[in-house]
Scaffold this active site. Structure first.
Site, PDB file in Angstrom:
ATOM      1  N   ASP A   1       0.746  -1.379   0.030  1.00  0.00           N
ATOM      2  CA  ASP A   1       0.308  -0.109   0.031  1.00  0.00           C
ATOM      3  C   ASP A   1       0.947   1.809   0.094  1.00  0.00           C
ATOM      4  O   ASP A   1       0.493   2.406   0.229  1.00  0.00           O
ATOM      5  CB  ASP A   1      -1.091  -0.448   0.926  1.00  0.00           C
ATOM      6  CG  ASP A   1      -2.219  -0.941   1.177  1.00  0.00           C
ATOM      7  OD1 ASP A   1      -3.365  -1.151  -0.338  1.00  0.00           O
ATOM      8  OD2 ASP A   1      -2.452  -1.764   2.535  1.00  0.00           O
TER       9      ASP A   1
ATOM     10  N   ASP B   1      -6.407  -4.574  -6.013  1.00  0.00           N
ATOM     11  CA  ASP B   1      -6.127  -3.374  -6.028  1.00  0.00           C
ATOM     12  C   ASP B   1      -4.342  -2.428  -5.701  1.00  0.00           C
ATOM     13  O   ASP B   1      -4.160  -1.256  -6.269  1.00  0.00           O
ATOM     14  CB  ASP B   1      -6.480  -2.898  -4.186  1.00  0.00           C
ATOM     15  CG  ASP B   1      -7.569  -4.334  -3.942  1.00  0.00           C
ATOM     16  OD1 ASP B   1      -7.609  -4.559  -4.335  1.00  0.00           O
ATOM     17  OD2 ASP B   1      -7.769  -3.498  -2.722  1.00  0.00           O
TER      18      ASP B   1
HETATM   19  N1  GLY Z   1      -7.617  -0.996  -1.237  1.00  0.00           N
HETATM   20  C1  GLY Z   1      -8.184  -1.245  -0.332  1.00  0.00           C
HETATM   21  C2  GLY Z   1      -9.489  -1.452  -0.459  1.00  0.00           C
HETATM   22  O1  GLY Z   1     -10.034  -1.170  -1.888  1.00  0.00           O
HETATM   23  O2  GLY Z   1     -10.327  -1.863   0.635  1.00  0.00           O
END
Ligand code: GLY
Length: 425
Positions: free
Chosen positions: A139, A201
């Site tokens: 992240d 993601d």
């Molecule tokens: N990247 C985490 C979400 O979309 O919840």
């Protein structure tokens, strides 16, 4: 005129002819690119949205919320259903949403020109420089790019470059060449999976690698981003171009072991925000690489997403529960896709596609700015009705900071497109 100052000295006929052909080609290509620019804004659709009002609404919301958010060690994350004020969480290296609030402030500065938002953005960005060393999860891209990346690009803060290059190297350290992807999560935090986990993601984090490769970082950062996108394209999507959320790979052989979910309704269901990350991710990968296979793929997954939408253009949190009217919406997915679609409408060459994507983006933004989704007069965010993780029992029908981030990004992109269009007209 002295001959040595004459810019057009006598040339043989062949050179003159080549010069004239070149001039003609240059003029024609300018004309084509001018026509293409104009085609990107569809006047009827552009006229149907009150863009300035939606931007002013965002600024008014910031005028209300920013004075309440004084603790620099925290950032606003969500507003619970029926609450009005942001719940703040600590800026922590394990909290993926830490960069969105500074990112919103950078976009607010960009779209309004108001220096107040730049000053706030700088304060909110510079509190977590240390996060550049995060190697525990993927992240870091979500955290550093909206803060430091926009600070560099929008705020002209060239001194942020080293932070971004270090962040990109931290992210790249999680790349497994046997698998061909970056490892998204640690197994300690997500014990259901024992080996190499990659989630859809992760596509968004590639933007940091592309940026770094263009700004003095190692060329291998670009290669890692491309390989990750290729591997994900091969393994993460069903034949109908919908996406799984979580893939577990064998860390040694690179074989896919499992296709599951964490935030979707079921392992094999179609989590809406996951599809949205794919749409945004592949549009951005094409923008960075100009490799047509990524454009083709971005269009296929976008067209699938659009085909699954309800009338108001805001999806239910998972497409596989969308038939139940009691199931909650996810405005964050709509904001992410609206922003991506504006870019896609510029990148595609076919005029009908340009118009289709542009029109869809406008419809989404209009819907998000409407009474139904706007938080104006109800809460301190820009938007209501997002769903973060219903399958985990939290963030259900709430305001989410990243919904606001992609919404203001989309408004900023649209404003720039309209300004460019005016110049070209
Ligand atoms: N990247 C985490 C979400 O979309 O919840």
């Amino acid at each position: 005129m002295r001959n040595d100052l004459n810019p057009y000295p006598k040339q043989p006929f062949i050179f003159k002819s080549l010069f004239l052909v070149g001039l003609l080609m240059f003029t024609t290509s300018c004309k084509n690119s001018k026509e293409k620019e104009v085609a990107k804004v569809v006047p009827e659709a552009a006229a149907s949205i009150d863009l300035n009002k939606q931007i002013n609404d965002c600024e008014k919301q910031l005028e209300i919320s920013v004075p309440k958010l004084t603790d620099l060690t925290k950032h606003p994350r969500l507003i619970e259903t029926n609450e009005t004020e942001w719940q703040e969480v600590t800026n922590h290296k394990l909290i993926w949403t830490s960069g969105f609030y500074p990112g919103i402030l950078w976009y607010a500065f960009d779209v309004t020109g108001n220096e107040r938002w730049k000053d706030e953005a700088i304060k909110r960005t510079e509190v977590f420089e240390d996060f550049k060393n995060i190697t525990e999860h993927h992240d870091i891209g979500f955290m550093m790019f909206p803060a430091y990346g926009l600070g560099y690009e929008i705020g002209g803060k060239k001194e942020y470059k080293d932070v971004l290059l270090t962040s990109a190297n931290s992210l790249a350290s999680r790349f497994n060449p046997k698998v061909g992807t970056i490892r998204s999560w640690s197994n300690k935090m997500h014990p259901r999976w024992k080996q190499h986990i990659t989630i859809i993601d992760n596509m968004l984090n590639l933007e940091l690698l592309f940026w770094a490769a263009k700004h003095g970082g190692d060329k291998k950062l670009y290669d890692i981003a491309v390989t990750h996108a290729e591997t994900t394209m091969k393994n993460h999507f069903r034949p109908d171009y919908t996406s799984w959320h979580v893939l577990e790979y064998d860390s040694i052989t690179g074989a896919v072991l499992n296709r599951n979910t964490k935030q979707g309704f079921a392992d094999d269901s179609r989590w809406s925000r996951g599809q949205a990350w794919g749409v945004y991710g592949y549009t951005m990968v094409y923008k960075e690489t100009k490799d047509k296979k990524f454009l083709d793929f971005a269009q296929k997954i976008t067209d699938k997403y659009l085909s699954l939408l309800p009338e108001d253009m805001v999806p239910c949190w998972d497409f596989d529960v969308a038939n139940d009217p009691k199931e909650e919406k996810d405005a964050s997915a709509a904001a992410i896709v609206a922003s991506a679609l504006l870019d896609l409408s510029i990148l595609v060459e076919d005029r009908a596609d340009q118009e289709r994507y542009y029109n869809a983006a406008i419809k989404m933004l209009k819907s998000l700015g409407s009474e139904k989704y706007s938080a104006v007069g109800k809460a301190d965010s820009f938007l209501l009705h997002s769903t973060g993780a219903k399958s985990l029992g939290h963030e259900i029908d709430v305001a989410l900071i990243y919904a606001d981030y992609y919404y203001i990004e989309a408004l900023d992109r649209l404003k720039k497109m309209e300004e460019k269009n005016k110049i070209n007209l």
